[in-house]
Design a protein around this motif. Structure first.
Motif, PDB file in Angstrom:
ATOM      1  N   ALA B 219       0.828  -1.203   0.000  1.00  0.00           N
ATOM      2  CA  ALA B 219       0.000   0.000   0.000  1.00  0.00           C
ATOM      3  C   ALA B 219       0.861   1.251   0.000  1.00  0.00           C
ATOM      4  O   ALA B 219       1.899   1.321   0.650  1.00  0.00           O
ATOM      5  N   ASP B 220       0.418   2.241  -0.759  1.00  0.00           N
ATOM      6  CA  ASP B 220       1.171   3.483  -0.874  1.00  0.00           C
ATOM      7  C   ASP B 220       0.779   4.403   0.283  1.00  0.00           C
ATOM      8  O   ASP B 220      -0.063   5.285   0.138  1.00  0.00           O
ATOM      9  N   VAL B 221       1.379   4.164   1.432  1.00  0.00           N
ATOM     10  CA  VAL B 221       1.078   4.953   2.624  1.00  0.00           C
ATOM     11  C   VAL B 221       2.391   5.390   3.243  1.00  0.00           C
ATOM     12  O   VAL B 221       3.318   4.592   3.343  1.00  0.00           O
ATOM     13  N   ARG B 222       2.486   6.654   3.590  1.00  0.00           N
ATOM     14  CA  ARG B 222       3.733   7.145   4.193  1.00  0.00           C
ATOM     15  C   ARG B 222       3.443   7.859   5.503  1.00  0.00           C
ATOM     16  O   ARG B 222       2.330   8.327   5.727  1.00  0.00           O
ATOM     17  N   VAL B 223       4.459   7.962   6.308  1.00  0.00           N
ATOM     18  CA  VAL B 223       4.332   8.745   7.535  1.00  0.00           C
ATOM     19  C   VAL B 223       4.074  10.199   7.172  1.00  0.00           C
ATOM     20  O   VAL B 223       4.739  10.745   6.290  1.00  0.00           O
ATOM     21  N   GLY B 224       3.083  10.807   7.811  1.00  0.00           N
ATOM     22  CA  GLY B 224       2.757  12.201   7.511  1.00  0.00           C
ATOM     23  C   GLY B 224       1.539  12.337   6.629  1.00  0.00           C
ATOM     24  O   GLY B 224       1.014  13.432   6.469  1.00  0.00           O
ATOM     25  N   ASP B 225       1.071  11.227   6.050  1.00  0.00           N
ATOM     26  CA  ASP B 225      -0.126  11.287   5.211  1.00  0.00           C
ATOM     27  C   ASP B 225      -1.341  11.672   6.045  1.00  0.00           C
ATOM     28  O   ASP B 225      -1.470  11.260   7.188  1.00  0.00           O
ATOM     29  N   GLU B 226      -2.228  12.423   5.414  1.00  0.00           N
ATOM     30  CA  GLU B 226      -3.456  12.770   6.116  1.00  0.00           C
ATOM     31  C   GLU B 226      -4.555  11.775   5.749  1.00  0.00           C
ATOM     32  O   GLU B 226      -4.660  11.346   4.595  1.00  0.00           O
ATOM     33  N   LEU B 227      -5.344  11.387   6.743  1.00  0.00           N
ATOM     34  CA  LEU B 227      -6.447  10.455   6.504  1.00  0.00           C
ATOM     35  C   LEU B 227      -7.759  11.225   6.517  1.00  0.00           C
ATOM     36  O   LEU B 227      -7.987  12.063   7.389  1.00  0.00           O
ATOM     37  N   ALA B 238     -18.215  11.742   3.795  1.00  0.00           N
ATOM     38  CA  ALA B 238     -16.874  11.632   3.240  1.00  0.00           C
ATOM     39  C   ALA B 238     -16.142  12.964   3.347  1.00  0.00           C
ATOM     40  O   ALA B 238     -16.755  14.025   3.382  1.00  0.00           O
ATOM     41  N   GLY B 239     -14.812  12.884   3.403  1.00  0.00           N
ATOM     42  CA  GLY B 239     -13.988  14.067   3.224  1.00  0.00           C
ATOM     43  C   GLY B 239     -13.650  14.841   4.479  1.00  0.00           C
ATOM     44  O   GLY B 239     -13.021  15.890   4.397  1.00  0.00           O
ATOM     45  N   PHE B 240     -14.054  14.348   5.659  1.00  0.00           N
ATOM     46  CA  PHE B 240     -13.647  15.048   6.876  1.00  0.00           C
ATOM     47  C   PHE B 240     -12.275  14.553   7.318  1.00  0.00           C
ATOM     48  O   PHE B 240     -12.001  13.358   7.278  1.00  0.00           O
ATOM     49  N   PRO B 241     -11.408  15.465   7.747  1.00  0.00           N
ATOM     50  CA  PRO B 241     -10.098  15.018   8.224  1.00  0.00           C
ATOM     51  C   PRO B 241     -10.246  14.133   9.461  1.00  0.00           C
ATOM     52  O   PRO B 241     -11.081  14.403  10.318  1.00  0.00           O
ATOM     53  N   VAL B 242      -9.459  13.058   9.519  1.00  0.00           N
ATOM     54  CA  VAL B 242      -9.547  12.139  10.654  1.00  0.00           C
ATOM     55  C   VAL B 242      -8.248  12.122  11.445  1.00  0.00           C
ATOM     56  O   VAL B 242      -8.243  12.276  12.656  1.00  0.00           O
ATOM     57  N   GLY B 243      -7.117  11.923  10.737  1.00  0.00           N
ATOM     58  CA  GLY B 243      -5.863  11.815  11.479  1.00  0.00           C
ATOM     59  C   GLY B 243      -4.660  11.959  10.558  1.00  0.00           C
ATOM     60  O   GLY B 243      -4.809  12.134   9.343  1.00  0.00           O
ATOM     61  N   ARG B 244      -3.484  11.895  11.176  1.00  0.00           N
ATOM     62  CA  ARG B 244      -2.245  11.970  10.406  1.00  0.00           C
ATOM     63  C   ARG B 244      -1.383  10.801  10.836  1.00  0.00           C
ATOM     64  O   ARG B 244      -1.237  10.530  12.039  1.00  0.00           O
ATOM     65  N   ILE B 245      -0.808  10.102   9.867  1.00  0.00           N
ATOM     66  CA  ILE B 245      -0.027   8.902  10.182  1.00  0.00           C
ATOM     67  C   ILE B 245       1.296   9.293  10.827  1.00  0.00           C
ATOM     68  O   ILE B 245       2.023  10.140  10.318  1.00  0.00           O
ATOM     69  N   THR B 246       1.586   8.675  11.968  1.00  0.00           N
ATOM     70  CA  THR B 246       2.804   9.033  12.696  1.00  0.00           C
ATOM     71  C   THR B 246       3.829   7.913  12.700  1.00  0.00           C
ATOM     72  O   THR B 246       5.001   8.157  12.940  1.00  0.00           O
ATOM     73  N   ALA B 247       3.418   6.687  12.466  1.00  0.00           N
ATOM     74  CA  ALA B 247       4.384   5.584  12.470  1.00  0.00           C
ATOM     75  C   ALA B 247       3.864   4.482  11.566  1.00  0.00           C
ATOM     76  O   ALA B 247       2.660   4.333  11.373  1.00  0.00           O
ATOM     77  N   LEU B 248       4.793   3.718  11.020  1.00  0.00           N
ATOM     78  CA  LEU B 248       4.436   2.693  10.046  1.00  0.00           C
ATOM     79  C   LEU B 248       5.438   1.565  10.195  1.00  0.00           C
ATOM     80  O   LEU B 248       6.647   1.789  10.126  1.00  0.00           O
ATOM     81  N   LYS B 249       4.940   0.347  10.435  1.00  0.00           N
ATOM     82  CA  LYS B 249       5.886  -0.768  10.510  1.00  0.00           C
ATOM     83  C   LYS B 249       5.173  -2.058  10.151  1.00  0.00           C
ATOM     84  O   LYS B 249       3.957  -2.158  10.302  1.00  0.00           O
ATOM     85  N   PRO B 250       5.915  -3.063   9.635  1.00  0.00           N
ATOM     86  CA  PRO B 250       5.264  -4.327   9.304  1.00  0.00           C
ATOM     87  C   PRO B 250       4.779  -5.008  10.576  1.00  0.00           C
ATOM     88  O   PRO B 250       5.388  -4.870  11.632  1.00  0.00           O
ATOM     89  N   ASP B 251       3.665  -5.719  10.474  1.00  0.00           N
ATOM     90  CA  ASP B 251       3.159  -6.386  11.674  1.00  0.00           C
ATOM     91  C   ASP B 251       3.930  -7.678  11.910  1.00  0.00           C
ATOM     92  O   ASP B 251       4.855  -8.018  11.177  1.00  0.00           O
ATOM     93  N   ALA B 252       3.543  -8.432  12.941  1.00  0.00           N
ATOM     94  CA  ALA B 252       4.330  -9.581  13.378  1.00  0.00           C
ATOM     95  C   ALA B 252       4.512 -10.615  12.263  1.00  0.00           C
ATOM     96  O   ALA B 252       5.584 -11.180  12.100  1.00  0.00           O
ATOM     97  N   SER B 253       3.467 -10.844  11.469  1.00  0.00           N
ATOM     98  CA  SER B 253       3.556 -11.880  10.448  1.00  0.00           C
ATOM     99  C   SER B 253       4.315 -11.393   9.218  1.00  0.00           C
ATOM    100  O   SER B 253       4.741 -12.179   8.390  1.00  0.00           O
ATOM    101  N   GLY B 254       4.488 -10.080   9.106  1.00  0.00           N
ATOM    102  CA  GLY B 254       5.230  -9.552   7.971  1.00  0.00           C
ATOM    103  C   GLY B 254       4.407  -9.417   6.710  1.00  0.00           C
ATOM    104  O   GLY B 254       4.905  -8.947   5.686  1.00  0.00           O
ATOM    105  N   SER B 255       3.135  -9.812   6.746  1.00  0.00           N
ATOM    106  CA  SER B 255       2.351  -9.741   5.516  1.00  0.00           C
ATOM    107  C   SER B 255       1.470  -8.502   5.466  1.00  0.00           C
ATOM    108  O   SER B 255       0.827  -8.234   4.465  1.00  0.00           O
ATOM    109  N   TYR B 256       1.429  -7.766   6.543  1.00  0.00           N
ATOM    110  CA  TYR B 256       0.643  -6.543   6.549  1.00  0.00           C
ATOM    111  C   TYR B 256       1.464  -5.403   7.124  1.00  0.00           C
ATOM    112  O   TYR B 256       2.403  -5.634   7.888  1.00  0.00           O
ATOM    113  N   LEU B 257       1.067  -4.198   6.766  1.00  0.00           N
ATOM    114  CA  LEU B 257       1.660  -3.021   7.391  1.00  0.00           C
ATOM    115  C   LEU B 257       0.722  -2.560   8.486  1.00  0.00           C
ATOM    116  O   LEU B 257      -0.496  -2.665   8.358  1.00  0.00           O
TER     117      LEU B 257
END
Lengths: 163, 320
Positions: B219-227, B238-257
């Motif tokens: 998925a094309d998601v980066r730290v700092g993206d607005e949701l 639709a279209g209301f600001p919700v949050g801003r991504i602050t951290a991104l890491k693979p989960d335990a199984s490695g198949s999801y972010l």
């Protein structure tokens, strides 16, 4: 029976206040440490006037707290009943402890309750408290002398005025 | 007088009779919890006890309100002037932005008309004030001072000036309980404003964060993206600001972010909130068509009286 007796008024007032204090807003960082006021107040009344406090009082107080705070209905009722039962059981000993030892005993009571709370939350699948919430019994025990002395002073004043 | 009443119960009596009664109360407590957990008794009971609950809530909110009022009374003239200037600047900026938006809205409407779409972004709001009380400290909820009598209903989205706050989950006559987006039982469909990736934002429960656990690794998601709220599910517009991504890491199984986002709404500091009235048209598949039975004519007089959807039946009959 329906005579307006000062001590009875103090009893109900202190319980109502304890339940309302549960709702008092705290800074987010301190929220998990919120002392469990109804337990402190009920234990005081168990020690000083056990005729007033039975398991039914504890259960109803807890039910009111559940209703107001929106916890699982019966959660606080059950836990308060356990606290009051234990306090009634060990009342003879608790009464004659010095204050520090009493606070320590209360810490044990509240720690036991924290365990029970955790258990109830795990079983019912409600979000678990943050790790800091395990320190809440410490806050409760630290506040115990103040609750005790405050209520004792109020009661002594009422008793002086009454006879 | 009071002293004589102090010890009517002997120790032995408390010990033997007590255990049995304790067991009784424990059983009662467990049963209450089970019923509440499975059937959701609490909101209904609270609705019935609203006459008691609401004044108690109001009473508990008084200290907070008094402090707030005192702060306002004591605010210095310089502070007020500064705040006034700041608000004026904000208003100017907002007006400029609205003016620009107006053109876009017009253009959008024309394009929509060309496409023959009926989705509307029009909505109305209702201001409410947050009551300063804490409910169950391990959940993220708040109480507002508008309820059923003011037309609030369960499911209404609540926003502040900065973003989505949550939705109404419980309505009393004059108050309502709002489940915040950071509550662990909250899930909100969101879309990455930069790349358009859609996912769900769950409440993390701890530390007032949002949790996005199931993003594909690609998925094309980066730290700092607005949701933004995506409007899927039809509950939040639709279209209301919700949050801003602050951290991104693979989960335990490695198949999801797994992404962590900070909500943009000021969940802890908001004083006034906006309850949204008219929802945007829900996206997604249309409502299921009513079950098509045999033509009404074949069912005979029994169906004629009880036909719940005469129109489809007629259409069916005309087609056949």
């Amino acid at each position: 029976m329906m005579r307006l007796d000062g001590q009875r008024v103090l009893f109900y007032l202190s319980l109502a206040l304890a339940v309302l204090l549960l709702l008092l807003p705290l800074p987010a960082a301190l929220r998990p440490l919120r002392p469990w006021w109804p337990a402190l107040v009920l234990v005081y009344w168990v020690l000083e006037a056990p005729g007033r406090v039975g398991l039914a009082t504890a259960f109803l107080t807890g039910l009111a707290a559940d209703l107001l705070a929106g916890t699982l209905l019966g959660d606080q009722a059950l836990r308060l009943t356990v606290v009051v039962f234990l306090a009634l059981r060990f009342r003879a000993r608790l009464r004659f402890f010095p204050m520090t030892q009493q606070a320590l005993a209360l810490l044990l009571l509240l720690a036991n309750d924290a365990l029970l709370r955790w258990l109830i939350r795990v079983v019912s699948g409600v979000p678990l408290p943050p790790p800091l919430a395990w320190a809440a019994p410490l806050a409760g025990a630290a506040l115990w002398p103040f609750v005790f002395l405050l209520l004792d002073a109020l009661r002594a004043r009422l008793r002086l005025r009454e006879p | 007088m009071a002293l004589t009443r102090d010890g009517p119960r002997s120790l032995g009596e408390a010990a033997t009779g007590g255990t049995l009664r304790l067991a009784g109360y424990l059983l009662l407590g467990v049963m209450l919890m089970m019923f509440d957990h499975r059937n959701g008794w609490l909101p209904r009971l609270r609705g019935a006890a609203a006459m008691l609950v609401q004044p108690a809530w109001r009473l508990a909110a008084t200290p907070g309100r008094l402090v707030e009022d005192a702060r306002r009374q004591l605010a210095s003239a310089a502070y007020l002037r500064r705040e006034n200037a700041r608000l004026r600047d904000n208003l100017l900026l907002a007006n400029v932005r609205i003016a620009r938006m107006q053109a876009l809205v017009r253009q959008n409407r024309q394009l929509k008309r060309l496409l023959d779409a009926v989705q509307s972004l029009q909505m109305q709001g209702q201001l409410a004030r947050v009551m300063d009380i804490d409910l169950d400290p391990f959940r993220r909820r708040m109480v507002i001072n508008r309820g059923a009598r003011q037309g609030v209903h369960v499911g209404q989205p609540v926003v502040d000036a900065h973003g989505v706050m949550g939705q109404v989950t419980e309505v009393l006559p004059d108050t309502a309980v709002v489940l915040l987006v950071t509550d662990p039982s909250s899930a909100l469909p969101v879309v990455d404003a930069r790349s358009g990736v859609r996912t769900l934002a769950y409440g993390a429960g701890r530390g007032d964060l949002l949790d996005l656990p199931d993003l594909p690794v690609t998925a094309d998601v980066r730290v700092g993206d607005e949701l933004l709220s995506s409007g899927l599910g039809g509950r939040f517009p639709a279209g209301f600001p919700v949050g801003r991504i602050t951290a991104l890491k693979p989960d335990a199984s490695g198949s999801y972010l797994r992404a962590v986002a900070r909500p943009l709404a000021h969940l802890d500091r908001s004083d006034h909130v906006l309850l949204l009235r008219d929802l945007a048209e829900p996206f997604g598949p249309p409502a299921p068509a009513p079950a098509a039975g045999p033509p009404a004519a074949l069912l005979g007089p029994a169906a004629a009286g009880s036909a719940a959807h005469p129109a489809p039946a007629l259409r069916h009959g005309a087609g056949a």
